[in-house]
Design an enzyme around this catalytic site. Structure first.
Site, mmCIF file in Angstrom:
data_model
loop_
_atom_site.group_PDB
_atom_site.id
_atom_site.type_symbol
_atom_site.label_atom_id
_atom_site.label_comp_id
_atom_site.label_asym_id
_atom_site.label_seq_id
_atom_site.Cartn_x
_atom_site.Cartn_y
_atom_site.Cartn_z
ATOM 1 N N LYS B 85 0.765 -1.193 -0.132
ATOM 2 C CA LYS B 85 0.071 -0.059 0.013
ATOM 3 C C LYS B 85 0.748 1.186 -0.066
ATOM 4 O O LYS B 85 1.930 1.532 0.730
ATOM 5 C CB LYS B 85 -1.040 -0.186 1.294
ATOM 6 C CG LYS B 85 -1.909 1.089 1.463
ATOM 7 C CD LYS B 85 -2.861 0.955 2.819
ATOM 8 C CE LYS B 85 -3.964 1.892 2.546
ATOM 9 N NZ LYS B 85 -4.792 1.879 3.872
ATOM 10 N N SER B 160 -9.652 1.675 3.101
ATOM 11 C CA SER B 160 -8.935 2.301 2.055
ATOM 12 C C SER B 160 -7.955 1.326 1.187
ATOM 13 O O SER B 160 -7.325 2.112 0.267
ATOM 14 C CB SER B 160 -8.289 3.635 2.762
ATOM 15 O OG SER B 160 -7.418 2.970 3.700
ATOM 16 N N SER B 184 -9.665 -0.563 7.028
ATOM 17 C CA SER B 184 -9.315 -0.483 5.803
ATOM 18 C C SER B 184 -8.709 -1.549 5.124
ATOM 19 O O SER B 184 -8.315 -1.596 4.119
ATOM 20 C CB SER B 184 -8.482 0.739 5.871
ATOM 21 O OG SER B 184 -8.921 1.900 5.497
#
Lengths: 104, 496
Positions: B85, B160, B184
């Site tokens: 990420k 997210s 997330s």
């Protein structure tokens, strides 16, 4: 309960170091969104918390201090990391970092 | 072979040990595949093609010099292609947090999790898309691109950590790292039908993670199976001098599978997690899982977590408060400026205003304003202090049900999200609706517990018509072993 009016909104922009929103439509949308969110938060007032100790962080541990000394980095790693961090700065002159004037 | 849903890290390792393929061949295939596949999906912000291929060649050379015995002792993650990420720092590569204000920022050091993975000799495929600064539940708030759900391109992947979930779900990577502040990792894992773990607060070092809310953030893994997730978790967990909230725990056996120990775990199902407005299909899928555990002889109890309904309010006060402080460091000076801005002849104050106004997107802006509000004098007690007290009550709820002894349970079984993946655009303009979707994931963060999100049915059955849905197993702090063990038991013995 609190309501965010025009004046308070501008104050919050100031605290946030973000330019005020001037577009009337976007400004109204922002006020509406914030109002909706704050209204929702009002549900917390129904919770009895008189005797409750606030939870002030994610951990129950006491702070663990360590000596303020560098570790892990080899001299080469250190040099690279230093160069990489400095390279990110917006403006440089030799070994100085340049910012816009602090005082006008 | 590489690009099938049941091709796991374990199979990859067997392939390497049996010399079915070289790492160079495998990694080249992965890059070819993901470059094509990601045109539609938009999971990656940047791919590390040349670095990754070089690394594969280096590792192949190393392999060729090892004896059979040495090969068998290699790290289980040796040469495994992972996606990261883009709020986790990898030295020398861009780390943007999907924000314009960091569009040109190149990380100057490795996050601790990256250092650890480098030691395991994994191969990084690239950095994945997210909601700006990890604020969002759909990856639509990325400043750079949209990421799409691999099962239905008109739907969101969740967020997210949407890019990381998609990278694994679409077989572009064998595993990935995400971060979970209020769901997330678990929610995008559910929308995409992969496994995701939010570790206990303090299990994994946050050093080198771009901070959102420091009392809630944790880095955690995505993979196709619980076993693979356990391997990655074991590699990244542990105490770190550079994160004073990390904790010394013995993780040496956390990835071991013990069905007999799993069978002894008592499971609680919280009645507050089956609320009105929840999608019927989600409810049914989770109830089916409960039935499968029951039919196998597990002890299952209905439990109550009475403050669940206040979790969203509590979280959306604490998070903006912490985020507004964490995001104050982005001044357009230290982490590279927003490139296209003309900034000559500005005072420092005006420079800050300009950089931050152009660099920070709508959702972070909203949360910074909200954070400043709940922390300001006159409102602090009514909002921030109140939320901290309610947070304590939410923690107490969990501690009550997690009591050891005959009244308590060991693991909580619950839905991850009230809905399956929704249409792109459906909630993007309504922040409160987006926040409410986090209702089932937020409590574990507020209480610092570990939670595993895993598919409720065989992922091979997921399709556009039957979109993925996960359930979660929540465990006591630092009892990752329990939820991983139970999750694996479900996956291997009960699921189909």
């Amino acid at each position: 309960m609190a309501k965010i009016n025009e004046e308070l909104l501008d104050h919050l922009f100031h605290l946030a170091k973000i330019e005020k929103e001037h577009n009337p439509q976007r400004r109204q949308k922002l006020l509406n969104d914030l109002e909706k969110i704050l209204n929702y938060f009002n549900q917390l007032q129904e919770v009895e918390t008189q005797e409750v100790e606030p939870m002030t962080g994610g951990t129950f541990l006491a702070n663990v201090f360590r000596k303020d000394e560098e570790k892990i980095f080899s001299p080469q790693e250190k040099e690279e990391a230093k160069e990489r961090s400095l390279a990110q700065f917006s403006s440089r002159e030799e070994r100085f970092l340049k910012t816009p004037p602090v005082f006008d | 072979m590489f690009f099938e849903r049941n091709f796991t890290i374990e199979k990859y390792r067997q392939g390497i040990l049996k010399r079915e393929f070289s790492l160079t061949q495998a990694i080249e295939a992965f890059f070819d595949y993901l470059k094509e596949k990601d045109k539609d999906l938009g999971a990656f912000l940047e791919i590390f093609e040349s670095a990754g291929k070089n690394q594969a060649r280096v590792l192949d050379k190393k392999l060729s010099q090892l004896s059979e015995k040495e090969r068998a002792n290699l790290s289980p993650l040796f040469g495994v292609p992972l996606a990261i990420k883009d709020n986790i720092l990898i030295a020398g590569f861009k780390t943007t947090a999907a924000s314009k204000i960091l569009a040109n920022y190149i990380a100057s050091y490795d996050a601790t999790v990256i250092k650890k993975l480098k030691k395991e000799e994994v191969i990084f495929l690239g950095k994945t898309n997210l909601d700006e600064f990890a604020m969002g539940a759909s990856t639509e708030y990325s400043a750079f691109k949209k990421t799409r759900n691999p099962y239905d391109l008109s739907k969101v992947p969740g967020g997210s950590s949407g890019g990381s979930a998609v990278a694994v779900a679409a077989n572009m990577a064998l595993g990935a790292l995400g971060s979970d502040t209020g769901g997330s990792i678990r929610q995008p894992a559910s929308f995409c039908g992969v496994v995701g773990l939010k570790p206990s607060y303090g299990a994994v070092s946050r050093y080198g993670l771009i901070a959102l809310a420091s009392s809630l953030d944790q880095i955690g893994p995505f993979a196709k199976t619980v076993a693979d997730v356990a391997l990655i978790f074991k590699a990244i967990a542990g105490f770190d001098d550079f994160d004073s909230t990390s904790v010394k725990v013995d993780w040496s056996r956390v990835d071991e599978y013990e069905p007999s120990a799993a069978k002894k775990l008592k499971i609680g199902v919280p009645k507050e997690y089956f609320v009105e407005g929840m999608e019927e299909e989600v409810k049914e899928a989770v109830m089916k899982v409960v039935e499968k555990f029951k039919a196998d002889g597990f002890e299952i109890k209905e439990i109550s977590l009475p403050h669940t309904q206040y979790a969203v309010s509590c979280y959306y006060i604490i998070l903006p408060a912490e985020a507004s402080a964490n995001l104050a460091r982005y001044d357009g000076l230290r982490y590279s400026p927003v490139a296209e801005l003309k900034t000559e002849n500005l005072s420092l104050w005006d420079y800050y205003l300009k950089q931050r106004s152009v660099g920070i997107g709508d959702e972070p802006r909203r949360r910074i304003l909200l954070g400043n509000f709940v922390l300001s004098s006159g409102y602090y007690d009514a909002y921030y202090a109140k939320a901290q007290k309610v947070r304590r009550l939410i923690l107490n709820d969990f501690e009550n049900v997690f009591q050891k002894g005959k009244d308590g349970v060991d693991v909580i079984l619950a839905p991850v999200s009230p809905t399956k993946a929704f249409e792109i655009g459906a909630k993007a303009d309504d922040p409160l609706a987006m926040y409410l979707a986090d209702i089932f994931t937020i409590p574990a963060n507020l209480a610092g517990l570990c939670a595993l999100s895993l598919p409720a049915e065989n992922p091979q059955n997921f399709s556009k018509e039957n979109m993925p849905v996960n359930f979660q197993l929540i465990g006591r702090r630092f009892e990752e072993k329990n939820i991983l063990n139970l999750g694996r038991y479900f996956e291997e013995e009960l699921r189909d």
